[in-house]
Design a protein around this motif. Structure first.
Motif, short mmCIF file in Angstrom:
data_model
loop_
_atom_site.label_atom_id
_atom_site.label_comp_id
_atom_site.label_asym_id
_atom_site.label_seq_id
_atom_site.Cartn_x
_atom_site.Cartn_y
_atom_site.Cartn_z
N ALA A 1 43.79 52.85 33.09
CA ALA A 1 42.69 52.40 32.18
C ALA A 1 42.44 53.61 31.06
CB ALA A 1 41.18 52.69 33.43
N PRO A 2 41.89 52.94 30.12
CA PRO A 2 41.65 53.95 28.87
C PRO A 2 40.53 54.96 29.16
CG PRO A 2 41.14 51.49 28.37
CD PRO A 2 41.66 51.53 29.80
N ASP A 3 40.72 56.18 28.54
CA ASP A 3 39.94 57.14 29.05
C ASP A 3 38.41 57.12 29.07
OD1 ASP A 3 42.20 58.99 29.05
OD2 ASP A 3 41.82 59.50 27.02
N ASP A 4 37.93 55.96 28.22
CA ASP A 4 36.53 56.18 28.26
C ASP A 4 36.11 55.25 29.40
OD1 ASP A 4 37.55 53.78 26.84
OD2 ASP A 4 35.91 53.03 26.11
N ILE A 5 36.91 54.15 29.72
CA ILE A 5 36.58 53.38 30.93
C ILE A 5 36.87 54.43 32.18
CG2 ILE A 5 37.48 51.61 32.31
CD1 ILE A 5 36.36 50.20 29.89
N ASN B 1 36.61 57.79 32.44
CA ASN B 1 35.35 58.44 32.62
C ASN B 1 33.96 57.92 32.98
OD1 ASN B 1 37.06 60.45 31.42
ND2 ASN B 1 36.35 60.26 29.37
N GLU B 2 33.65 56.75 32.66
CA GLU B 2 32.71 55.87 32.90
C GLU B 2 32.53 55.65 34.60
OE1 GLU B 2 30.13 51.96 32.16
OE2 GLU B 2 31.88 52.37 30.58
N LEU B 3 33.81 55.16 34.92
CA LEU B 3 34.00 54.87 36.56
C LEU B 3 33.88 56.19 37.17
CD1 LEU B 3 34.85 53.07 38.44
CD2 LEU B 3 37.40 53.70 38.36
N MET B 4 34.30 57.39 36.90
CA MET B 4 34.53 58.41 37.59
C MET B 4 32.80 59.07 37.47
SD MET B 4 37.22 58.54 38.92
CE MET B 4 37.10 60.27 39.58
N GLU B 5 32.17 58.77 36.49
CA GLU B 5 30.95 59.14 36.40
C GLU B 5 29.85 58.46 37.51
OE1 GLU B 5 29.49 59.01 32.48
OE2 GLU B 5 30.86 60.86 32.05
N GLY B 6 30.29 57.26 37.61
CA GLY B 6 29.38 56.28 38.31
C GLY B 6 30.02 56.62 39.72
#
Length: 82
Positions: free
Chosen positions: A60-64, A66-71
């Protein structure tokens, strides 16, 4: 939302289609809405983007990612509070 009857389709098809490019248009039969004409763009928004892309977590691209991990972190934090 503008409304037209099924019988209007034969007489005013151009006007109906032009109106549907601006806003949803309801088609009625015996006074009841039976169909709604919407733009293709609006339709795809409603059903979700059919061009969605899937990734594995590793690719996954970094932004995706990071968003997943934050969730996931938020979910874990909420379960710890319960």
């Amino acid at each position: 939302m503008k409304q037209f009857t099924f019988s209007d389709i034969n007489r005013q098809s151009g006007e109906i289609l032009e109106a549907a490019l601006i806003e949803p248009v309801a088609l009625t039969k015996r006074g009841k809405e039976k169909l709604v004409i919407i733009t293709a763009e609006k339709y795809h928004q409603l059903i979700g983007n059919s061009r969605a892309v899937a990734y594995t977590l590793e690719k996954a691209p970094d932004d995706i990612h990071n968003e997943l991990m934050e969730g996931l972190d938020a979910i874990i934090d909420d379960s710890d509070d319960a």
